[in-house]
Enzyme design. Structure first.
Site, mmCIF file in Angstrom:
data_model
loop_
_atom_site.group_PDB
_atom_site.id
_atom_site.type_symbol
_atom_site.label_atom_id
_atom_site.label_comp_id
_atom_site.label_asym_id
_atom_site.label_seq_id
_atom_site.Cartn_x
_atom_site.Cartn_y
_atom_site.Cartn_z
ATOM 1 N N GLY A 284 0.876 -1.216 0.116
ATOM 2 C CA GLY A 284 0.038 0.149 -0.075
ATOM 3 C C GLY A 284 0.718 1.289 -0.157
ATOM 4 O O GLY A 284 0.136 2.227 -0.214
ATOM 5 N N CYS B 163 -28.214 -8.292 -16.626
ATOM 6 C CA CYS B 163 -27.563 -8.201 -17.730
ATOM 7 C C CYS B 163 -28.411 -8.476 -18.944
ATOM 8 O O CYS B 163 -28.956 -9.512 -18.869
ATOM 9 C CB CYS B 163 -26.066 -8.790 -18.090
ATOM 10 S SG CYS B 163 -25.363 -8.468 -19.774
ATOM 11 N N CYS C 130 -26.562 -11.739 -21.084
ATOM 12 C CA CYS C 130 -26.234 -12.841 -20.494
ATOM 13 C C CYS C 130 -27.126 -13.008 -19.325
ATOM 14 O O CYS C 130 -27.018 -14.108 -19.031
ATOM 15 C CB CYS C 130 -24.751 -12.840 -20.402
ATOM 16 S SG CYS C 130 -24.284 -11.936 -18.668
ATOM 17 N N CYS D 296 -23.313 -6.392 -18.937
ATOM 18 C CA CYS D 296 -21.825 -6.370 -18.290
ATOM 19 C C CYS D 296 -20.776 -5.526 -18.730
ATOM 20 O O CYS D 296 -20.675 -5.475 -19.887
ATOM 21 C CB CYS D 296 -21.497 -7.833 -18.511
ATOM 22 S SG CYS D 296 -22.528 -9.193 -17.855
ATOM 23 N N CYS E 296 -19.082 -11.571 -19.877
ATOM 24 C CA CYS E 296 -20.502 -11.809 -20.578
ATOM 25 C C CYS E 296 -20.529 -12.948 -21.410
ATOM 26 O O CYS E 296 -21.522 -13.672 -21.709
ATOM 27 C CB CYS E 296 -20.780 -10.454 -21.060
ATOM 28 S SG CYS E 296 -22.582 -10.006 -21.312
#
Lengths: 203, 297
Positions: free
Chosen positions: B47, B256, B259, B281, B287
């Site tokens: 980090g 979606c 899909c 998506c 997808c």
């Protein structure tokens, strides 16, 4: 160091065959080791390292050192073939005081300097700290200190041949003021493991 | 963890040919070594933003120069590269970066998350869970999470040094006081390994939970700001929150249209000039996999 003494180039062993691809391959292993502390990476580098320098330790240094890095060599290596070899292939700067070094190469566990005496970085610049490359006889995951910290999934143990409880105490002291600390690669003849400063050793 | 041992289906992975006029992966070796040393320190201090000598790249800042430099330092001939921009493999930024590495390294490329060993991303984490052998490289425009609160870099550096992050909590609290909720939806700040406050790059906060304990190594590159940072695998990553205002991700009432996925991040797409729109998506590979039936809902 002996900058004015002529060096017989024929005595210097071969470095990487393909600088770009070999350094990348070694770096990737070092990165795997550093991001998964205690994992032992097989490292077979095709370099002709001088007597005493483990090929794995030599390869890591050839991949990471250049004229921007300061290297300290433990007494067994200082002034000998190892220093000539690393100077010739990388152009790194050799320093006599371990506290000034970015990289610290230690020939064997008995020559490991006090970790707290190395460069630990500052709270604001913790990355300005030493990376130790320690040569060891053997690395093993079948017994040893339990490790914990980032990069470690579940339970993992690491045994570094020759290091005792005194090292664990030193390690804790060096990392006590996190983010200050040192990071360590342990290299046997053909393998490599790393302990970043975030890794805790239980003893 | 030899990438060659991975199962790679011949259809999904396209081999590349390298243009020998360039050094492998474009950058010179000394630059790569400098970046590699920065990456190793970044992994050791999860980090924390490590400064590096960012180079001029053959595309402008803001187009992923940081991510490209990190990828160039990491990539090897055995890698299978996937590049996404907002989840999609076929957008201009992704196509260009993929071609850049095909030409300068000759590596195989893929659009399939599962086949890739190295994924460079702008602003999304793939829906398909990442695996241990993978590395994901994020393109980061602004690496300093405190920059909008404290513009002086020496001051934010000191705040990171002392883990003094009260300012960010005050900002989130002010959001709650004004809007009733934390009004940040992307680049939502996280704490890494209980120590460093980190900008996850402008991924939607929907993706934040995926960073936590991810088996893959996550690397971040900011080219203009000259910073590299990292999250090692299996590292604690927590989105900032309050006990009475816990962190929550976006939810949609739609699923979606292509899909049927109800669990993925959705884009609203305009489909005609009469205001017609659908939800689809954002992750184009996920997808397609679902439409091809290789993922069971």
């Amino acid at each position: 160091m002996n900058g004015l003494t002529p060096i017989d180039l024929s005595t210097i062993g071969r470095g990487f065959d393909n600088l770009a691809l070999d350094s990348q391959a070694v770096f990737r292993l070092a990165l795997s080791a550093m991001s998964r502390p205690g994992d032992i990476q097989e490292l077979t580098a095709g370099i002709e390292s001088p007597a005493g320098l483990h090929p794995a330790a030599g390869a890591v240094l050839l991949a990471l050192l250049d004229q921007d890095t300061r290297l300290w060599l433990s007494p067994a290596f200082a002034g000998g073939h190892v220093s000539t070899y690393l100077r010739f292939h990388t152009g790194c700067v050799l320093v006599a005081d371990a506290a000034e070094a970015d990289f610290v190469l230690v020939a064997n566990v008995s020559e490991l300097p006090a970790l707290c005496a190395l460069s630990l970085g500052s709270e604001e610049y913790p990355e300005r700290s030493a990376t130790v490359v320690l040569q060891v006889e053997e690395l093993s995951n079948s017994a040893g200190w339990p490790l914990s910290g980032p990069g470690i999934e579940g339970a993992k143990v690491l045994r570094i041949e020759g290091l005792d409880e005194g090292f664990v105490t030193q390690w804790r002291q060096a990392q006590a003021e996190f983010p200050r600390g040192v990071d360590l690669f342990a290299a046997s003849a053909g393998s490599l493991a790393a302990l970043p400063r975030t890794t805790r050793l239980e003893a | 963890m030899n990438p060659l041992d991975m199962q790679t289906s011949s259809i999904a992975v396209t081999p590349g040919t390298r243009d020998d006029g360039y050094n492998f992966a474009y950058l010179d070796e000394r630059t790569k070594r400098m970046i590699r040393r920065a990456i190793l320190k970044a992994v050791a201090i999860p980090g924390y933003q490590v400064a590096f000598g960012s180079r001029e790249m053959p595309l402008p800042y803001g187009w992923g120069t940081g991510g490209i430099q990190v990828t160039a330092a990491v990539i090897g001939p055995q890698d299978v590269l996937k590049v996404i921009d907002q989840g999609a493999d076929d957008t201009v930024n992704a196509v260009n970066i993929r071609r850049f590495f095909q030409r300068t390294t000759g590596v195989a490329v893929t659009e399939r998350t599962r086949e890739a060993t190295l994924i460079q991303t702008r602003h999304r984490i793939p829906e398909t869970p990442l695996a241990k052998h993978q590395i994901i490289v994020y393109q980061v425009p602004q690496p300093e999470p405190l920059q909008r609160l404290e513009p002086r870099a020496f001051e934010t550096r000191r705040m990171h040094g002392l883990a003094e992050y009260g300012l960010m909590h005050v900002k989130l609290y002010e959001d709650i006081a004004r809007f009733g909720h934390v009004a940040t939806t992307y680049d939502y700040p996280v704490m890494v390994n209980d120590r460093y406050l980190m900008a996850p790059s402008p991924i939607p906060k929907f993706d934040n939970p995926k960073m936590h304990m991810n088996p893959a190594l996550q690397l971040f590159g900011a080219g203009r700001e000259k910073r590299i940072y990292a999250i090692p695998p299996f590292t604690k990553v927590q989105s900032l929150a309050f006990d009475d205002h816990p962190f929550a991700v976006q939810k949609w009432s739609a699923s979606c249209e292509l899909c049927g996925a109800a669990d993925s991040f959705l884009d609203e797409v305009v489909v005609d000039d009469r205001g017609g729109r659908i939800h689809a998506c954002s992750d184009s590979d996920y997808c397609r996999e679902r439409r091809e039936g290789s993922v069971q809902p």
